[in-house]
Design an enzyme around this catalytic site. Structure first.
Site, mmCIF file in Angstrom:
data_model
loop_
_atom_site.group_PDB
_atom_site.id
_atom_site.type_symbol
_atom_site.label_atom_id
_atom_site.label_comp_id
_atom_site.label_asym_id
_atom_site.label_seq_id
_atom_site.Cartn_x
_atom_site.Cartn_y
_atom_site.Cartn_z
ATOM 1 N N ASN B 383 0.825 -1.222 0.100
ATOM 2 C CA ASN B 383 0.056 -0.327 0.290
ATOM 3 C C ASN B 383 0.898 1.011 -0.093
ATOM 4 O O ASN B 383 0.752 1.500 -1.046
ATOM 5 C CB ASN B 383 -0.723 -0.738 0.954
ATOM 6 C CG ASN B 383 -1.933 0.752 1.274
ATOM 7 O OD1 ASN B 383 -2.363 1.788 0.083
ATOM 8 N ND2 ASN B 383 -3.143 0.704 2.049
ATOM 9 N N ASP B 384 1.840 1.562 0.521
ATOM 10 C CA ASP B 384 1.915 2.385 1.423
ATOM 11 C C ASP B 384 3.578 2.956 -0.191
ATOM 12 O O ASP B 384 3.826 3.783 -0.031
ATOM 13 C CB ASP B 384 3.383 3.005 2.688
ATOM 14 C CG ASP B 384 1.776 2.554 3.489
ATOM 15 O OD1 ASP B 384 1.021 3.593 3.671
ATOM 16 O OD2 ASP B 384 2.150 1.969 5.283
ATOM 17 N N VAL B 385 3.712 1.928 -0.363
ATOM 18 C CA VAL B 385 5.328 1.650 -1.165
ATOM 19 C C VAL B 385 4.694 2.431 -3.204
ATOM 20 O O VAL B 385 5.754 2.154 -3.494
ATOM 21 C CB VAL B 385 5.702 0.520 -1.283
ATOM 22 C CG1 VAL B 385 6.393 0.618 -0.114
ATOM 23 C CG2 VAL B 385 5.166 -0.207 -1.761
ATOM 24 N N VAL B 386 3.269 2.532 -2.913
ATOM 25 C CA VAL B 386 2.661 2.345 -4.372
ATOM 26 C C VAL B 386 1.490 4.087 -4.016
ATOM 27 O O VAL B 386 0.884 4.490 -4.824
ATOM 28 C CB VAL B 386 2.426 1.259 -5.144
ATOM 29 C CG1 VAL B 386 2.983 0.508 -5.587
ATOM 30 C CG2 VAL B 386 0.998 1.032 -3.832
ATOM 31 N N ALA B 424 1.654 2.372 8.083
ATOM 32 C CA ALA B 424 1.578 3.397 8.389
ATOM 33 C C ALA B 424 0.421 4.434 8.244
ATOM 34 O O ALA B 424 0.427 5.164 8.849
ATOM 35 C CB ALA B 424 2.453 4.257 7.626
#
Lengths: 102, 457
Positions: B383-386, B424
């Site tokens: 999720n956070d990394v994209v 996060a």
């Protein structure tokens, strides 16, 4: 060993470590962590030294606990790293394998 | 055994360790290198017994046996997905052992013990105890015994600073004839410091903390080596310390934030404290069959895996889907974000376990230009990394973190368990993008359905 000699070892080891590890590929960062973690288990040598010199019941007990903890770190670390590295195989892509099989 | 001979044997062991680390520059030689490292450790342990000739030899050997049995059992038993927790525990135990060594050395210190040695013993206790308790908190967080969000309470910052100051004062007292209870107080304070140090670090930043704690245990070993006058411990500890610090730097760079901000950001308020509410905005979800068509008729699919893949143990199911796609002539690549997962390089290990050749795994910088010419970006449990908020929203906790450019692909497919935000705790705009399709459910389950549907095309 005197302080200056130990300091020399420390500084040179620091540079060696940095140079060696800077070349580790990011693919292997997890094995690097668990492998270097296993190496830090060599504190086992230190725990054996204090266990050998321990003279009271309390210090014997404490040092033996330290021996157990350090051994778990050392042995477990190397075994788990080996398990991980075993999986990294340089193989062709599956599609290419099938092509070759035909 | 003469000291010179022992020193020589320790030198050989140290060289073995350097060889072990050096071998990690190539996956081909890495395993052999690890074995060399283990041999080095074996030599060193044999030598210390020969030098010390302990009276209580059998007791020590028994303790060694117990530790080895536990270590082998735990290492064999752990699932690849739980690897970060395992490494955290091992790391903590090493730190604890180092702290105990220093404590016992202080207990046995005499008037003749040099001041420098006493001071370093105090330092060893501090760093070792912090490595121990910090690693245990990191373990609890990774095992999800603790929430992934930063834990802070009012006055925590002051408690932390106060304890740190107290530790420094007691540490400074130790070389100057402090009574033994001072060393015990330092130990207790250090344990609490370690807890307070890791609690405020958000779940997404755990990989960095683990790398840093790894460095701490290395420093503990090096400092312990100084206390005992053992050059092998100094070399080995320094190597580990250097590796931990280097990894910490790499991770911080990959997150696009300064290290101090990552570690103490929550103290200052904000940072990784994100929204926890579930968004009510509409998203587009589809059946596996529809997504299978999308994937099956694509020319190129890039898979972006994240921790959700690990939780669902879905790496083998992912491989099956990739095989089905490749059979149809679809090019399949994997985009690995440096902080995807819970420790540096976590995704690489998982995918390697599923026999995915490591050459298909592309690093972020290498793969990002490819997204533009990619038909489908398949995001599995990430999720956070994209999350494009990292590029666009300066107020976002992850602002500045380099991300995978999945949003540049022609279409995006998310496999998600629910609409809950990522580790996060930040909402992801990309989920609401018109070109995005969601498939809800357990990642393993979804991947199996997709593989079956692609096969049926």
């Amino acid at each position: 060993m005197d302080t200056v000699a130990l300091l020399t070892v420390l500084v040179l080891a620091g540079f060696t470590g940095y140079e060696v590890i800077a070349k580790v590929s990011s693919t292997l960062h997890t094995p690097l962590m668990s492998g270097s973690n296993a190496i830090s288990g060599i504190i086992l040598v230190g725990t054996v030294v204090v266990a050998a010199r321990a003279d009271s019941a309390l210090s014997v007990t404490l040092s033996l606990i330290a021996v157990v903890l350090a051994t778990i770190n050392l042995v477990g670390g190397f075994v788990v790293t080996d398990r991980m590295l075993q999986m990294f195989k340089a193989r062709k892509a599956p599609a290419a394998d099938r092509e070759a099989a035909k | 055994m003469s000291p010179a001979l022992a020193g020589l044997a320790y030198l050989i062991a140290a060289v073995c360790f350097i060889v072990a680390l050096k071998a990690l520059s190539s996956p081909k030689r890495a395993r052999l290198g690890n074995a060399v490292g283990a041999v080095g450790a074996l030599i060193a342990v044999a030598v210390v017994f020969a030098v010390e000739r302990p009276d209580n030899l059998w007791l020590i050997l028994a303790a060694l046996g117990v530790g080895a049995a536990i270590g082998v059992f735990a290492a064999q038993k752990v699932a690849m997905t739980a690897m970060p927790q395992m490494v955290a525990i091992f790391n903590g135990l090493g730190g604890a052992a180092g702290a105990i060594v220093a404590l016992l050395e202080l207990g046995g210190a005499t008037q003749a013990t040099p001041i420098g040695q006493l001071a370093v013993a105090g330092f060893t206790i501090l760093v070792g105890a912090v490595a121990f308790s910090g690693s245990m908190i990191a373990y609890a967080r990774l095992q999800e015994l603790l929430t992934g969000r930063p834990l802070i309470f009012p006055g925590m910052r002051w408690l932390f600073s106060g304890l740190l100051a107290a530790a420094l004062v007691t540490g400074a007292w130790i070389p100057f004839g402090a009574p033994f209870w001072v060393a015990l107080a330092l130990t207790a304070a250090s344990v609490v410091i370690g807890v307070l140090f890791v609690l405020p670090v958000g779940g997404a930043d755990v990989p960095i903390v683990i790398a840093l704690l790894n460095a701490f245990s290395g420093i503990t070993v090096a400092a312990g080596g100084y206390v005992l006058g053992n050059s092998l411990l100094i070399v080995a500890g320094t190597l580990v310390g250097a590796s931990g610090i280097l990894l910490t730097q790499l991770m911080a760079k990959a997150m696009g934030r300064p290290l101090l901000n990552i570690l103490f950001g929550a103290f200052a308020g904000g940072s990784t404290l994100g929204a926890t509410t579930v968004s009510a905005r509409p998203v587009r979800s589809a059946a596996p069959e529809d997504i299978a068509i999308q994937l099956g008729f694509a020319r190129r699919v890039i898979i972006a895996p994240g921790y959700g893949l690990a939780v669902a143990q879905a790496q083998h199911a992912l491989r099956d889907l990739a095989d089905e796609l490749q059979k149809r002539g679809v090019e399949v690549l994997y985009a690995i974000h440096p902080v995807a997962g819970r420790m540096p390089g976590h995704m690489n290990v998982l995918l390697a376990e599923a026999d995915i050749p490591y050459r298909a795994l592309k690093e972020m910088d290498e793969i990002n230009p490819e997204f533009r010419t990619t038909d489908v970006a398949l995001v599995v449990g990430a999720n956070d990394v994209v999350n494009p908020a990292a590029r666009t929203e300066s107020g976002s906790p992850i602002y500045g973190m380099p991300i995978l450019a999945a949003d540049e692909a022609q279409a995006v497919v998310f496999l998600k368990r629910s609409m809950r935000p990522g580790f996060a705790g930040i909402e992801n705009e990309l989920l609401h993008d018109p070109k995005t399709t969601l498939l809800f459910g357990d990642a393993k389950d979804s991947l199996r359905k997709l593989a079956a549907a692609v096969k049926a095309l």
